[in-house]
Motif scaffolding. Structure first.
Motif, PDB file in Angstrom:
ATOM      1  N   MET A   1      11.508  14.117  -2.629  1.00  0.00           N
ATOM      2  CA  MET A   1      10.111  13.657  -2.545  1.00  0.00           C
ATOM      3  C   MET A   1       9.179  14.865  -2.654  1.00  0.00           C
ATOM      4  O   MET A   1       9.201  15.744  -1.785  1.00  0.00           O
ATOM      5  N   ASN A   2       8.373  14.862  -3.703  1.00  0.00           N
ATOM      6  CA  ASN A   2       7.458  15.984  -3.890  1.00  0.00           C
ATOM      7  C   ASN A   2       6.143  15.689  -3.139  1.00  0.00           C
ATOM      8  O   ASN A   2       5.137  15.310  -3.733  1.00  0.00           O
ATOM      9  N   THR A   3       6.180  15.898  -1.835  1.00  0.00           N
ATOM     10  CA  THR A   3       5.014  15.508  -1.026  1.00  0.00           C
ATOM     11  C   THR A   3       3.778  16.327  -1.391  1.00  0.00           C
ATOM     12  O   THR A   3       2.660  15.823  -1.308  1.00  0.00           O
ATOM     13  N   GLU A   4       4.012  17.570  -1.809  1.00  0.00           N
ATOM     14  CA  GLU A   4       2.863  18.416  -2.143  1.00  0.00           C
ATOM     15  C   GLU A   4       2.047  17.777  -3.275  1.00  0.00           C
ATOM     16  O   GLU A   4       0.820  17.708  -3.209  1.00  0.00           O
ATOM     17  N   GLU A   5       2.759  17.307  -4.298  1.00  0.00           N
ATOM     18  CA  GLU A   5       2.080  16.658  -5.435  1.00  0.00           C
ATOM     19  C   GLU A   5       1.470  15.323  -5.010  1.00  0.00           C
ATOM     20  O   GLU A   5       0.333  14.993  -5.344  1.00  0.00           O
TER      21      GLU A   5
ATOM     22  N   ALA B   1       6.181  -9.381   7.372  1.00  0.00           N
ATOM     23  CA  ALA B   1       6.609  -8.120   6.731  1.00  0.00           C
ATOM     24  C   ALA B   1       5.522  -7.052   6.783  1.00  0.00           C
ATOM     25  O   ALA B   1       5.579  -6.074   6.037  1.00  0.00           O
ATOM     26  N   ALA B   2       4.545  -7.234   7.694  1.00  0.00           N
ATOM     27  CA  ALA B   2       3.407  -6.305   7.730  1.00  0.00           C
ATOM     28  C   ALA B   2       3.858  -4.852   7.843  1.00  0.00           C
ATOM     29  O   ALA B   2       3.312  -3.977   7.188  1.00  0.00           O
ATOM     30  N   GLN B   3       4.882  -4.584   8.673  1.00  0.00           N
ATOM     31  CA  GLN B   3       5.320  -3.192   8.869  1.00  0.00           C
ATOM     32  C   GLN B   3       6.393  -2.786   7.871  1.00  0.00           C
ATOM     33  O   GLN B   3       6.782  -1.621   7.831  1.00  0.00           O
ATOM     34  N   ALA B   4       6.879  -3.740   7.100  1.00  0.00           N
ATOM     35  CA  ALA B   4       8.073  -3.450   6.292  1.00  0.00           C
ATOM     36  C   ALA B   4       7.784  -3.160   4.820  1.00  0.00           C
ATOM     37  O   ALA B   4       8.600  -2.533   4.149  1.00  0.00           O
ATOM     38  N   MET B   5       6.625  -3.574   4.341  1.00  0.00           N
ATOM     39  CA  MET B   5       6.413  -3.554   2.893  1.00  0.00           C
ATOM     40  C   MET B   5       6.479  -2.173   2.271  1.00  0.00           C
ATOM     41  O   MET B   5       6.890  -2.013   1.138  1.00  0.00           O
ATOM     42  N   ARG B   6       6.043  -1.155   3.006  1.00  0.00           N
ATOM     43  CA  ARG B   6       6.023   0.161   2.357  1.00  0.00           C
ATOM     44  C   ARG B   6       7.315   0.949   2.565  1.00  0.00           C
ATOM     45  O   ARG B   6       7.426   2.085   2.134  1.00  0.00           O
ATOM     46  N   HIS B   7       8.288   0.369   3.224  1.00  0.00           N
ATOM     47  CA  HIS B   7       9.571   1.063   3.383  1.00  0.00           C
ATOM     48  C   HIS B   7      10.603   0.410   2.480  1.00  0.00           C
ATOM     49  O   HIS B   7      11.560  -0.192   2.950  1.00  0.00           O
TER      50      HIS B   7
ATOM     51  N   TYR C   1       1.714   1.881  -7.905  1.00  0.00           N
ATOM     52  CA  TYR C   1       1.778   3.292  -7.492  1.00  0.00           C
ATOM     53  C   TYR C   1       3.105   3.548  -6.740  1.00  0.00           C
ATOM     54  O   TYR C   1       3.806   4.509  -7.010  1.00  0.00           O
ATOM     55  N   MET C   2       3.429   2.641  -5.828  1.00  0.00           N
ATOM     56  CA  MET C   2       4.675   2.815  -5.062  1.00  0.00           C
ATOM     57  C   MET C   2       5.892   2.689  -5.977  1.00  0.00           C
ATOM     58  O   MET C   2       6.862   3.429  -5.843  1.00  0.00           O
ATOM     59  N   ASN C   3       5.811   1.753  -6.927  1.00  0.00           N
ATOM     60  CA  ASN C   3       6.916   1.598  -7.877  1.00  0.00           C
ATOM     61  C   ASN C   3       7.151   2.882  -8.651  1.00  0.00           C
ATOM     62  O   ASN C   3       8.292   3.270  -8.905  1.00  0.00           O
ATOM     63  N   LYS C   4       6.044   3.540  -9.037  1.00  0.00           N
ATOM     64  CA  LYS C   4       6.165   4.772  -9.827  1.00  0.00           C
ATOM     65  C   LYS C   4       6.856   5.863  -9.011  1.00  0.00           C
ATOM     66  O   LYS C   4       7.684   6.605  -9.528  1.00  0.00           O
TER      67      LYS C   4
ATOM     68  N   GLY D   1       8.864   5.319  -6.511  1.00  0.00           N
ATOM     69  CA  GLY D   1      10.222   4.821  -6.269  1.00  0.00           C
ATOM     70  C   GLY D   1      10.355   4.300  -4.851  1.00  0.00           C
ATOM     71  O   GLY D   1      10.228   5.073  -3.900  1.00  0.00           O
ATOM     72  N   LEU D   2      10.603   3.001  -4.738  1.00  0.00           N
ATOM     73  CA  LEU D   2      10.658   2.397  -3.402  1.00  0.00           C
ATOM     74  C   LEU D   2      11.785   2.968  -2.550  1.00  0.00           C
ATOM     75  O   LEU D   2      11.634   3.198  -1.354  1.00  0.00           O
TER      76      LEU D   2
END
Ligand SMILES: Cc1ncc(COP(=O)(O)O)c(C=O)c1O
Length: 406
Positions: free
Chosen positions: A1-5, A198-204, A289-292, A294-295
């Protein structure tokens, strides 16, 4: 994960708070929004804005097409084949209220019951409780011991009288990942429909409704990089048809006359009034954006950060990490001996750290765990290891300072 970018996409992450670089660890409450999502929203207002489903003119058609494309993106994001199974709402709370009032209430009555768990956020607790109360039915809550749901009790409670089971995917207090497949199979064995909060689950790593086989799924846009005031209720076709509209107005009707009104088709009959179309379009952009990124990559990095955070906090004197028997993701709540969570959150804020204190809108589970208030850290994929290290140092200093004062 390139967090800096990745962090370059999030303007707010470059802010300073109290003269310190912001360390945002309150993603369980709301996530930050990438530039791409903001630009999508602005672009819609700059180039395509008009009310949807209302006009024949060019802009209205463009706006409607963009809104329907957002519905399609949302359907694909959760693994659903037909975008007509996506109801846009104002958030998970709105989705769950719609279901409690439009689906459960008409089916509840003396002898009938709705089942939830003690883990639930108030949004997946109070709407069902109140629907049962109004209808004269029963509201049954499956207990939790520590961070473990009593599955034996759940099995016993699920019976022919049960109208629906509604359960969270991840607890917003302990971060516990519930064994959804097992829970859903148990309910289906008795022919009971299941709603997943799924409020807490969608982004994981997202949620796949085909794999889960749940009847309903509810979530909020602002907890997955989208705008506030957006949300979704997914439902299986045969179940969506059974929901009675509870909000009435434009866009949802077929024929209106003096005596009565007939309603349009799903999803429109459940979306009365002008929808938050620009918000929904921006929410779909957040999914893309999340798909790009990678989930799976997002989920893996968040898990790593959560594990590191948990280990760091467990190593601190007088700090109790809540839960730990069950797998968890992206939420770590703690209690610190002799220090009130509110005070600790206030001092951490002076270090530029955003953490949550309070009952986390989940009083029943807090009460069960024996706390009135907890301090919660909820990292997201744009957080870094370095931030966790800074938090650890800030915690040591803050706790020492507060113990000295109090
Ligand atoms: C598990 C869970 N369900 C439901 C909600 C309600 O979400 P919203 O306030 O966006 O409707 C939350 C919010 O924190 C949550 O954590």
């Amino acid at each position: 994960m390139n967090t800096e970018e990745i962090r370059k996409d999030f303007p707010i992450l470059s802010e300073t708070v109290n003269h310190r670089p912001l360390i945002y660890l309150d993603n369980g409450a709301t996530t930050q929004m990438p530039r791409q999502v903001m630009e999508c929203w602005t672009s819609h207002y700059c180039h395509q804005n008009a009310n949807v489903h209302r006009g024949i003119h060019y802009l209205s058609e463009q706006s409607t097409l963009a809104h329907e494309a957002a519905r399609q993106t949302t359907a694909e994001f959760i693994g659903c084949d037909d975008s007509r199974q996506i109801i846009f709402t104002s958030g998970a709370t709105d989705s769950l209220n719609l279901l409690a009032s439009g689906y459960a209430f008409p089916r509840l009555g003396p002898g009938k019951k709705v089942v939830v768990t003690e883990f639930e956020h108030h949004s997946n607790y109070v709407p069902w409780q109140q629907a049962a109360k109004r209808a004269g039915g029963t509201f049954t809550v499956i207990p939790v011991e520590g961070d473990v749901l009593d599955l034996e009790r759940l099995k016993k409670e699920l019976d022919e009288q049960t109208v629906i089971l509604s359960v969270t995917a991840i607890s917003n207090v302990t971060g516990t990942i519930l064994p959804l497949q097992q829970i859903i199979s148990m309910a289906h064995a008795k022919g009971i429909p299941v709603c997943v909060d799924a409020a807490q689950a969608m982004r994981h790593g997202g949620m796949n409704v085909k794999e889960l086989d749940c009847e309903f799924l509810a979530f909020s846009g602002h907890k997955m990089l989208g705008p506030s005031g957006t949300g979704v209720l997914y439902g299986k076709k045969e179940y969506l048809k059974e929901i009675q509209p509870v909000r009435f107005g434009g866009g949802m009707v077929d024929i209106v006359d003096l005596k009565d009104t007939t309603f349009g088709e799903v999803p429109y009959c459940l979306e009365a009034g002008t929808p938050n179309y620009a918000g929904d379009i921006a929410l779909a952009e957040a999914m893309q954006y999340m798909n790009k990124i990678g989930l799976e990559e997002i989920a893996a990095w968040e898990k790593e950060l959560t594990d590191e955070l948990e280990e760091t906090l467990r190593g601190m004197e007088g700090v109790t990490v809540i839960g730990g028997k069950q797998p968890k993701n992206s939420v770590v709540s703690v209690s610190v001996d002799g220090v009130h969570p509110y005070d600790l959150a206030s001092v951490l804020d002076k270090f530029g750290i955003a953490a949550r204190s309070g009952n986390h809108c989940a009083q029943p589970v807090l009460r069960k765990l024996g706390y009135e208030s907890l301090l919660r850290f909820s990292p997201a994929f744009y957080n870094t290891r370095e931030e966790i290290h800074i938090l650890a140092q800030a915690m040591e200093k803050s706790v020492a300072m507060l113990r000295k004062w109090c």
